[in-house]
Design a protein around this motif. Sequence first.
Motif, PDB file in Angstrom:
ATOM      1  N   MET A  18       0.832  -1.210   0.000  1.00  0.00           N
ATOM      2  CA  MET A  18       0.000   0.000   0.000  1.00  0.00           C
ATOM      3  C   MET A  18       0.862   1.255   0.000  1.00  0.00           C
ATOM      4  SD  MET A  18      -2.731   1.325   2.851  1.00  0.00           S
ATOM      5  CE  MET A  18      -1.562   2.082   3.957  1.00  0.00           C
ATOM      6  N   PHE A  19       1.811   1.341   0.935  1.00  0.00           N
ATOM      7  CA  PHE A  19       2.621   2.553   1.044  1.00  0.00           C
ATOM      8  C   PHE A  19       3.618   2.690  -0.108  1.00  0.00           C
ATOM      9  CE2 PHE A  19       0.988   2.606   5.440  1.00  0.00           C
ATOM     10  CZ  PHE A  19       0.473   3.890   5.425  1.00  0.00           C
ATOM     11  N   GLU A  20       4.064   1.581  -0.694  1.00  0.00           N
ATOM     12  CA  GLU A  20       4.905   1.663  -1.896  1.00  0.00           C
ATOM     13  C   GLU A  20       4.119   2.259  -3.053  1.00  0.00           C
ATOM     14  OE1 GLU A  20       6.552  -2.218  -2.704  1.00  0.00           O
ATOM     15  OE2 GLU A  20       7.686  -2.207  -0.837  1.00  0.00           O
ATOM     16  N   LYS A  21       2.869   1.854  -3.197  1.00  0.00           N
ATOM     17  CA  LYS A  21       2.014   2.412  -4.258  1.00  0.00           C
ATOM     18  C   LYS A  21       1.790   3.904  -4.050  1.00  0.00           C
ATOM     19  CE  LYS A  21      -0.421  -1.637  -5.792  1.00  0.00           C
ATOM     20  NZ  LYS A  21       0.241  -1.551  -7.082  1.00  0.00           N
ATOM     21  N   LEU A  22       1.636   4.321  -2.809  1.00  0.00           N
ATOM     22  CA  LEU A  22       1.356   5.728  -2.513  1.00  0.00           C
ATOM     23  C   LEU A  22       2.612   6.592  -2.568  1.00  0.00           C
ATOM     24  CD1 LEU A  22      -1.227   5.234   0.365  1.00  0.00           C
ATOM     25  CD2 LEU A  22      -1.689   5.997  -1.984  1.00  0.00           C
ATOM     26  N   GLY A  23       3.762   6.028  -2.264  1.00  0.00           N
ATOM     27  CA  GLY A  23       4.997   6.814  -2.290  1.00  0.00           C
ATOM     28  C   GLY A  23       5.084   7.755  -1.106  1.00  0.00           C
ATOM     29  N   ASP A  24       5.699   8.911  -1.314  1.00  0.00           N
ATOM     30  CA  ASP A  24       5.871   9.888  -0.238  1.00  0.00           C
ATOM     31  C   ASP A  24       4.688  10.838  -0.103  1.00  0.00           C
ATOM     32  OD1 ASP A  24       8.530   9.071   0.543  1.00  0.00           O
ATOM     33  OD2 ASP A  24       9.224   9.953  -1.340  1.00  0.00           O
ATOM     34  N   TRP A  25       4.012  11.112  -1.232  1.00  0.00           N
ATOM     35  CA  TRP A  25       2.891  12.046  -1.215  1.00  0.00           C
ATOM     36  C   TRP A  25       1.998  11.792  -2.427  1.00  0.00           C
ATOM     37  CZ3 TRP A  25       1.807  15.487  -5.122  1.00  0.00           C
ATOM     38  CH2 TRP A  25       2.778  15.612  -6.122  1.00  0.00           C
ATOM     39  N   LYS A  26       0.761  12.189  -2.316  1.00  0.00           N
ATOM     40  CA  LYS A  26      -0.203  12.113  -3.417  1.00  0.00           C
ATOM     41  C   LYS A  26      -1.299  13.140  -3.172  1.00  0.00           C
ATOM     42  CE  LYS A  26       1.288   8.593  -5.858  1.00  0.00           C
ATOM     43  NZ  LYS A  26       2.708   8.722  -5.566  1.00  0.00           N
ATOM     44  N   ILE A  27      -1.935  13.569  -4.242  1.00  0.00           N
ATOM     45  CA  ILE A  27      -3.188  14.324  -4.145  1.00  0.00           C
ATOM     46  C   ILE A  27      -4.288  13.265  -4.150  1.00  0.00           C
ATOM     47  CG2 ILE A  27      -4.685  16.078  -5.172  1.00  0.00           C
ATOM     48  CD1 ILE A  27      -1.900  17.134  -4.353  1.00  0.00           C
ATOM     49  N   MET A  28      -5.037  13.180  -3.051  1.00  0.00           N
ATOM     50  CA  MET A  28      -6.053  12.146  -2.910  1.00  0.00           C
ATOM     51  C   MET A  28      -7.441  12.769  -2.783  1.00  0.00           C
ATOM     52  SD  MET A  28      -4.244   9.425  -0.304  1.00  0.00           S
ATOM     53  CE  MET A  28      -5.208   8.015  -0.872  1.00  0.00           C
ATOM     54  N   ALA A  29      -8.442  12.016  -3.204  1.00  0.00           N
ATOM     55  CA  ALA A  29      -9.831  12.413  -2.972  1.00  0.00           C
ATOM     56  C   ALA A  29     -10.185  12.029  -1.539  1.00  0.00           C
ATOM     57  CB  ALA A  29     -10.749  11.725  -3.963  1.00  0.00           C
ATOM     58  N   LEU A  30     -10.701  12.989  -0.798  1.00  0.00           N
ATOM     59  CA  LEU A  30     -11.122  12.785   0.589  1.00  0.00           C
ATOM     60  C   LEU A  30     -12.641  12.844   0.640  1.00  0.00           C
ATOM     61  CD1 LEU A  30     -10.633  12.762   3.748  1.00  0.00           C
ATOM     62  CD2 LEU A  30     -10.711  15.263   3.572  1.00  0.00           C
ATOM     63  N   ALA A  31     -13.266  11.773   1.120  1.00  0.00           N
ATOM     64  CA  ALA A  31     -14.720  11.734   1.275  1.00  0.00           C
ATOM     65  C   ALA A  31     -15.069  11.759   2.757  1.00  0.00           C
ATOM     66  CB  ALA A  31     -15.293  10.476   0.633  1.00  0.00           C
ATOM     67  N   SER A  32     -16.097  12.538   3.069  1.00  0.00           N
ATOM     68  CA  SER A  32     -16.594  12.611   4.437  1.00  0.00           C
ATOM     69  C   SER A  32     -18.099  12.833   4.375  1.00  0.00           C
ATOM     70  CB  SER A  32     -15.906  13.747   5.206  1.00  0.00           C
ATOM     71  OG  SER A  32     -16.147  14.978   4.570  1.00  0.00           O
ATOM     72  N   CYS A  33     -18.763  12.681   5.520  1.00  0.00           N
ATOM     73  CA  CYS A  33     -20.218  12.816   5.526  1.00  0.00           C
ATOM     74  C   CYS A  33     -20.696  13.244   6.906  1.00  0.00           C
ATOM     75  CB  CYS A  33     -20.858  11.476   5.150  1.00  0.00           C
ATOM     76  SG  CYS A  33     -22.644  11.553   4.926  1.00  0.00           S
ATOM     77  N   VAL A  34     -21.605  14.199   6.937  1.00  0.00           N
ATOM     78  CA  VAL A  34     -22.279  14.612   8.165  1.00  0.00           C
ATOM     79  C   VAL A  34     -23.759  14.789   7.839  1.00  0.00           C
ATOM     80  CG1 VAL A  34     -22.551  16.484   9.847  1.00  0.00           C
ATOM     81  CG2 VAL A  34     -20.275  15.707   9.224  1.00  0.00           C
TER      82      VAL A  34
END
Length: 161
Positions: A18-34
């Motif tokens: 998992m962390f090898e695929k992600l590397g040191d940094w990425k722009i990721m989609a963050l989902a949340s809900c309230v």
Amino acid sequence: MQFSIDKNLTFEQAVNIMFEKLGDWKIMALASCVDNYPMVRNVSCLFYDNKVYFKTDKNFRKTQQLFQNPRVALCWSGVQIEGICENKGLVVDEPDRKFETLYKKYLWGSYNKYSHEDSEIIIEVNPKFVEIWDTSSDNYAYQIFIDFESKEIKVKQYDQQ
């Protein structure tokens, strides 16, 4: 043809993938809900200490939503992380300044443009469940499921031979 990914991965091996695929940094989609109101937006993430970190302004709408419901999901290119986020305080107050150092190194443009010392906080995401989609070297699609709480792994071949 044989499926080339090891279906007997250990928890540590799967987390390393998992962390090898992600590397040191990425722009990721963050989902949340309230209150049954979902939101998704991009955040600039750093990965260290087996966790995900991003910074945000403590006054933003997304941040207020995270304070109300810390359960989040992050996604980038076949890696989906479900977890619990925690406010680690102002970026400038972090004792070892690790986040700030890495953010400057990998995301200088964002750091330089959007750093507000009085309102930028670090959000730490502790993974609880991860799903990774990928393709083996012999071109078979598969999924790796990582349960961080039970430390159980499941590798599932998607394609049928």
